[in-house]
Design a protein around this motif. Structure first.
Motif, PDB file in Angstrom:
ATOM      1  N   HIS A 255     -36.143  42.095  -2.411  1.00  0.00           N
ATOM      2  CA  HIS A 255     -36.921  41.247  -3.307  1.00  0.00           C
ATOM      3  C   HIS A 255     -38.334  41.803  -3.449  1.00  0.00           C
ATOM      4  O   HIS A 255     -38.870  42.410  -2.526  1.00  0.00           O
ATOM      5  CB  HIS A 255     -36.952  39.816  -2.774  1.00  0.00           C
ATOM      6  CG  HIS A 255     -35.594  39.289  -2.417  1.00  0.00           C
ATOM      7  ND1 HIS A 255     -34.721  38.796  -3.349  1.00  0.00           N
ATOM      8  CD2 HIS A 255     -34.947  39.215  -1.213  1.00  0.00           C
ATOM      9  CE1 HIS A 255     -33.597  38.435  -2.745  1.00  0.00           C
ATOM     10  NE2 HIS A 255     -33.711  38.673  -1.455  1.00  0.00           N
ATOM     11  N   ALA A 256     -38.921  41.592  -4.629  1.00  0.00           N
ATOM     12  CA  ALA A 256     -40.257  42.121  -4.909  1.00  0.00           C
ATOM     13  C   ALA A 256     -41.023  41.134  -5.785  1.00  0.00           C
ATOM     14  O   ALA A 256     -40.456  40.137  -6.265  1.00  0.00           O
ATOM     15  CB  ALA A 256     -40.146  43.481  -5.605  1.00  0.00           C
ATOM     16  N   VAL A 257     -42.291  41.416  -5.990  1.00  0.00           N
ATOM     17  CA  VAL A 257     -43.178  40.621  -6.853  1.00  0.00           C
ATOM     18  C   VAL A 257     -43.106  39.134  -6.485  1.00  0.00           C
ATOM     19  O   VAL A 257     -42.721  38.285  -7.290  1.00  0.00           O
ATOM     20  CB  VAL A 257     -42.849  40.831  -8.359  1.00  0.00           C
ATOM     21  CG1 VAL A 257     -43.974  40.265  -9.223  1.00  0.00           C
ATOM     22  CG2 VAL A 257     -42.665  42.312  -8.680  1.00  0.00           C
ATOM     23  N   PHE A 258     -43.463  38.842  -5.243  1.00  0.00           N
ATOM     24  CA  PHE A 258     -43.514  37.466  -4.755  1.00  0.00           C
ATOM     25  C   PHE A 258     -42.176  36.747  -4.932  1.00  0.00           C
ATOM     26  O   PHE A 258     -42.121  35.574  -5.299  1.00  0.00           O
ATOM     27  CB  PHE A 258     -44.637  36.679  -5.443  1.00  0.00           C
ATOM     28  CG  PHE A 258     -45.996  37.283  -5.284  1.00  0.00           C
ATOM     29  CD1 PHE A 258     -46.688  37.171  -4.084  1.00  0.00           C
ATOM     30  CD2 PHE A 258     -46.581  37.991  -6.324  1.00  0.00           C
ATOM     31  CE1 PHE A 258     -47.936  37.733  -3.930  1.00  0.00           C
ATOM     32  CE2 PHE A 258     -47.831  38.569  -6.182  1.00  0.00           C
ATOM     33  CZ  PHE A 258     -48.513  38.441  -4.970  1.00  0.00           C
ATOM     34  N   GLY A 259     -41.096  37.478  -4.682  1.00  0.00           N
ATOM     35  CA  GLY A 259     -39.772  36.887  -4.743  1.00  0.00           C
ATOM     36  C   GLY A 259     -39.271  36.592  -6.145  1.00  0.00           C
ATOM     37  O   GLY A 259     -38.311  35.832  -6.315  1.00  0.00           O
ATOM     38  N   ALA A 260     -39.880  37.221  -7.167  1.00  0.00           N
ATOM     39  CA  ALA A 260     -39.454  36.988  -8.547  1.00  0.00           C
ATOM     40  C   ALA A 260     -38.488  38.065  -9.047  1.00  0.00           C
ATOM     41  O   ALA A 260     -37.839  37.878 -10.077  1.00  0.00           O
ATOM     42  CB  ALA A 260     -40.667  36.924  -9.471  1.00  0.00           C
ATOM     43  N   VAL A 261     -38.392  39.177  -8.338  1.00  0.00           N
ATOM     44  CA  VAL A 261     -37.510  40.282  -8.728  1.00  0.00           C
ATOM     45  C   VAL A 261     -36.507  40.510  -7.605  1.00  0.00           C
ATOM     46  O   VAL A 261     -36.870  40.540  -6.429  1.00  0.00           O
ATOM     47  CB  VAL A 261     -38.312  41.569  -9.009  1.00  0.00           C
ATOM     48  CG1 VAL A 261     -37.371  42.739  -9.260  1.00  0.00           C
ATOM     49  CG2 VAL A 261     -39.234  41.376 -10.208  1.00  0.00           C
ATOM     50  N   HIS A 262     -35.245  40.678  -7.980  1.00  0.00           N
ATOM     51  CA  HIS A 262     -34.172  40.781  -6.996  1.00  0.00           C
ATOM     52  C   HIS A 262     -33.302  42.005  -7.268  1.00  0.00           C
ATOM     53  O   HIS A 262     -32.862  42.217  -8.401  1.00  0.00           O
ATOM     54  CB  HIS A 262     -33.292  39.524  -7.041  1.00  0.00           C
ATOM     55  CG  HIS A 262     -34.076  38.248  -7.065  1.00  0.00           C
ATOM     56  ND1 HIS A 262     -34.646  37.710  -5.937  1.00  0.00           N
ATOM     57  CD2 HIS A 262     -34.405  37.420  -8.089  1.00  0.00           C
ATOM     58  CE1 HIS A 262     -35.285  36.596  -6.251  1.00  0.00           C
ATOM     59  NE2 HIS A 262     -35.142  36.402  -7.556  1.00  0.00           N
ATOM     60  N   LEU A 263     -33.065  42.790  -6.238  1.00  0.00           N
ATOM     61  CA  LEU A 263     -32.095  43.879  -6.279  1.00  0.00           C
ATOM     62  C   LEU A 263     -30.921  43.458  -5.417  1.00  0.00           C
ATOM     63  O   LEU A 263     -31.093  43.160  -4.234  1.00  0.00           O
ATOM     64  CB  LEU A 263     -32.688  45.186  -5.748  1.00  0.00           C
ATOM     65  CG  LEU A 263     -33.685  45.933  -6.642  1.00  0.00           C
ATOM     66  CD1 LEU A 263     -35.053  45.257  -6.596  1.00  0.00           C
ATOM     67  CD2 LEU A 263     -33.802  47.377  -6.216  1.00  0.00           C
ATOM     68  N   ILE A 264     -29.737  43.415  -6.022  1.00  0.00           N
ATOM     69  CA  ILE A 264     -28.563  42.892  -5.332  1.00  0.00           C
ATOM     70  C   ILE A 264     -27.411  43.910  -5.381  1.00  0.00           C
ATOM     71  O   ILE A 264     -27.045  44.394  -6.445  1.00  0.00           O
ATOM     72  CB  ILE A 264     -28.082  41.572  -5.976  1.00  0.00           C
ATOM     73  CG1 ILE A 264     -29.210  40.524  -5.972  1.00  0.00           C
ATOM     74  CG2 ILE A 264     -26.838  41.048  -5.266  1.00  0.00           C
ATOM     75  CD1 ILE A 264     -29.643  40.072  -4.606  1.00  0.00           C
ATOM     76  N   TRP A 265     -26.886  44.210  -4.212  1.00  0.00           N
ATOM     77  CA  TRP A 265     -25.663  45.008  -4.079  1.00  0.00           C
ATOM     78  C   TRP A 265     -24.570  44.032  -3.630  1.00  0.00           C
ATOM     79  O   TRP A 265     -24.661  43.428  -2.564  1.00  0.00           O
ATOM     80  CB  TRP A 265     -25.833  46.091  -3.045  1.00  0.00           C
ATOM     81  CG  TRP A 265     -26.786  47.189  -3.410  1.00  0.00           C
ATOM     82  CD1 TRP A 265     -26.468  48.440  -3.869  1.00  0.00           C
ATOM     83  CD2 TRP A 265     -28.233  47.172  -3.297  1.00  0.00           C
ATOM     84  NE1 TRP A 265     -27.613  49.197  -4.072  1.00  0.00           N
ATOM     85  CE2 TRP A 265     -28.706  48.448  -3.732  1.00  0.00           C
ATOM     86  CE3 TRP A 265     -29.157  46.208  -2.904  1.00  0.00           C
ATOM     87  CZ2 TRP A 265     -30.054  48.769  -3.757  1.00  0.00           C
ATOM     88  CZ3 TRP A 265     -30.502  46.532  -2.931  1.00  0.00           C
ATOM     89  CH2 TRP A 265     -30.933  47.797  -3.348  1.00  0.00           C
ATOM     90  N   ALA A 266     -23.533  43.856  -4.430  1.00  0.00           N
ATOM     91  CA  ALA A 266     -22.526  42.850  -4.130  1.00  0.00           C
ATOM     92  C   ALA A 266     -21.124  43.380  -4.440  1.00  0.00           C
ATOM     93  O   ALA A 266     -20.954  44.474  -4.991  1.00  0.00           O
ATOM     94  CB  ALA A 266     -22.792  41.586  -4.921  1.00  0.00           C
ATOM     95  N   LYS A 267     -20.147  42.576  -4.095  1.00  0.00           N
ATOM     96  CA  LYS A 267     -18.759  42.884  -4.436  1.00  0.00           C
ATOM     97  C   LYS A 267     -18.082  41.581  -4.832  1.00  0.00           C
ATOM     98  O   LYS A 267     -18.548  40.483  -4.468  1.00  0.00           O
ATOM     99  CB  LYS A 267     -18.029  43.538  -3.272  1.00  0.00           C
ATOM    100  CG  LYS A 267     -17.836  42.639  -2.058  1.00  0.00           C
ATOM    101  CD  LYS A 267     -17.039  43.368  -0.975  1.00  0.00           C
ATOM    102  CE  LYS A 267     -16.753  42.447   0.217  1.00  0.00           C
ATOM    103  NZ  LYS A 267     -15.960  43.140   1.271  1.00  0.00           N
ATOM    104  N   PRO A 268     -16.985  41.661  -5.594  1.00  0.00           N
ATOM    105  CA  PRO A 268     -16.311  40.415  -5.991  1.00  0.00           C
ATOM    106  C   PRO A 268     -15.608  39.757  -4.814  1.00  0.00           C
ATOM    107  O   PRO A 268     -15.164  40.444  -3.873  1.00  0.00           O
ATOM    108  CB  PRO A 268     -15.298  40.888  -7.038  1.00  0.00           C
ATOM    109  CG  PRO A 268     -15.086  42.326  -6.755  1.00  0.00           C
ATOM    110  CD  PRO A 268     -16.362  42.854  -6.167  1.00  0.00           C
ATOM    111  N   GLN A 269     -15.545  38.450  -4.855  1.00  0.00           N
ATOM    112  CA  GLN A 269     -14.755  37.743  -3.850  1.00  0.00           C
ATOM    113  C   GLN A 269     -13.269  37.989  -4.100  1.00  0.00           C
ATOM    114  O   GLN A 269     -12.832  37.974  -5.254  1.00  0.00           O
ATOM    115  CB  GLN A 269     -15.020  36.230  -3.904  1.00  0.00           C
ATOM    116  CG  GLN A 269     -16.308  35.792  -3.262  1.00  0.00           C
ATOM    117  CD  GLN A 269     -16.473  34.296  -3.275  1.00  0.00           C
ATOM    118  OE1 GLN A 269     -15.691  33.584  -3.901  1.00  0.00           O
ATOM    119  NE2 GLN A 269     -17.500  33.797  -2.595  1.00  0.00           N
ATOM    120  N   SER A 270     -12.533  38.231  -3.054  1.00  0.00           N
ATOM    121  CA  SER A 270     -11.091  38.470  -3.222  1.00  0.00           C
ATOM    122  C   SER A 270     -10.399  37.171  -3.620  1.00  0.00           C
ATOM    123  O   SER A 270     -10.760  36.099  -3.155  1.00  0.00           O
ATOM    124  CB  SER A 270     -10.522  38.984  -1.914  1.00  0.00           C
ATOM    125  OG  SER A 270     -11.142  40.205  -1.546  1.00  0.00           O
TER     126      SER A 270
END
Length: 202
Positions: free
Chosen positions: A187-202
């Motif tokens: 997270h960046a810019v006081f929690g206003a920007v988010h970088l997320i690495w995810a995968k689909p739920q099975s």
């Protein structure tokens, strides 16, 4: 906002988005960091002017979607400059029909702010991603800083009308409720920007 009006707003902004491709601002650092993980058969939704194209691996198979004809024209130019092969689809992501579990990597960067139904889009991203694939998100939303969040809420109606997207969406709340499993987040810019690495739920 009516989808036709929103499309016209983004058509008018296509040249500004093209300038961002060349400007290499701070968002490019986030894009590069996130998209180092991109691989295989890649789907990018709301591709805009093709800002991400320079960060995809050479030889990748890329499908790019946007509902704005003007944005797609800029993205085509960006693909030519980067010498990459891209299949372009003109269409509204929320109404798009793509084969289920057909992409190794699904990418959305700074687009969840604009969808009328972002929760639905997140479900679609999970559906289109292979079970062993990855969903990469770079999104902005409501800050965790009280002062900044109050400003975002106050200016949201104007921003939505003029730009076509929202300042005050709870992105992490949307992701928490979506059928995805977050593997890594920054997270960046006081929690206003988010970088997320995810995968689909099975």
């Amino acid at each position: 906002m009516d989808i036709q009006r929103q499309r016209k707003l983004f058509d008018r902004q296509a040249s500004k988005y093209e300038m961002r491709v060349r400007k290499r601002g701070r968002d490019h650092q986030w894009r590069k960091r996130l998209l180092l993980s991109a691989k295989g058969n890649i789907l990018e939704v709301s591709v805009g002017a093709g800002t991400n194209f320079s960060y995809y691996p050479q030889g990748a198979s890329i499908t790019a979607v946007d509902f704005s004809p003007a944005m797609l024209e800029k993205a085509r130019e960006a693909a030519l400059e980067e010498n990459i092969q891209v299949e372009f689809i003109l269409g509204n992501v929320e109404a798009l029909e793509l084969p289920e579990h057909s992409f190794d990597t699904v990418v959305s960067t700074l687009s969840m702010c604009a969808y009328p139904n972002p929760d639905h889009v997140l479900r679609l991203l999970s559906k289109w991603c292979r079970n062993d694939g990855q969903i990469l998100l770079l999104e902005h939303g409501l800050s965790t800083n009280r002062f900044l969040s109050r400003l975002q809420k106050a200016f949201d109606p104007v921003y939505k009308k003029r730009i076509g997207c929202h300042l005050n969406r709870d992105i992490m709340g949307l992701i928490e409720d979506a059928p995805v499993i977050v593997q890594r987040e920054e997270h960046a810019v006081f929690g206003a920007v988010h970088l997320i690495w995810a995968k689909p739920q099975s």
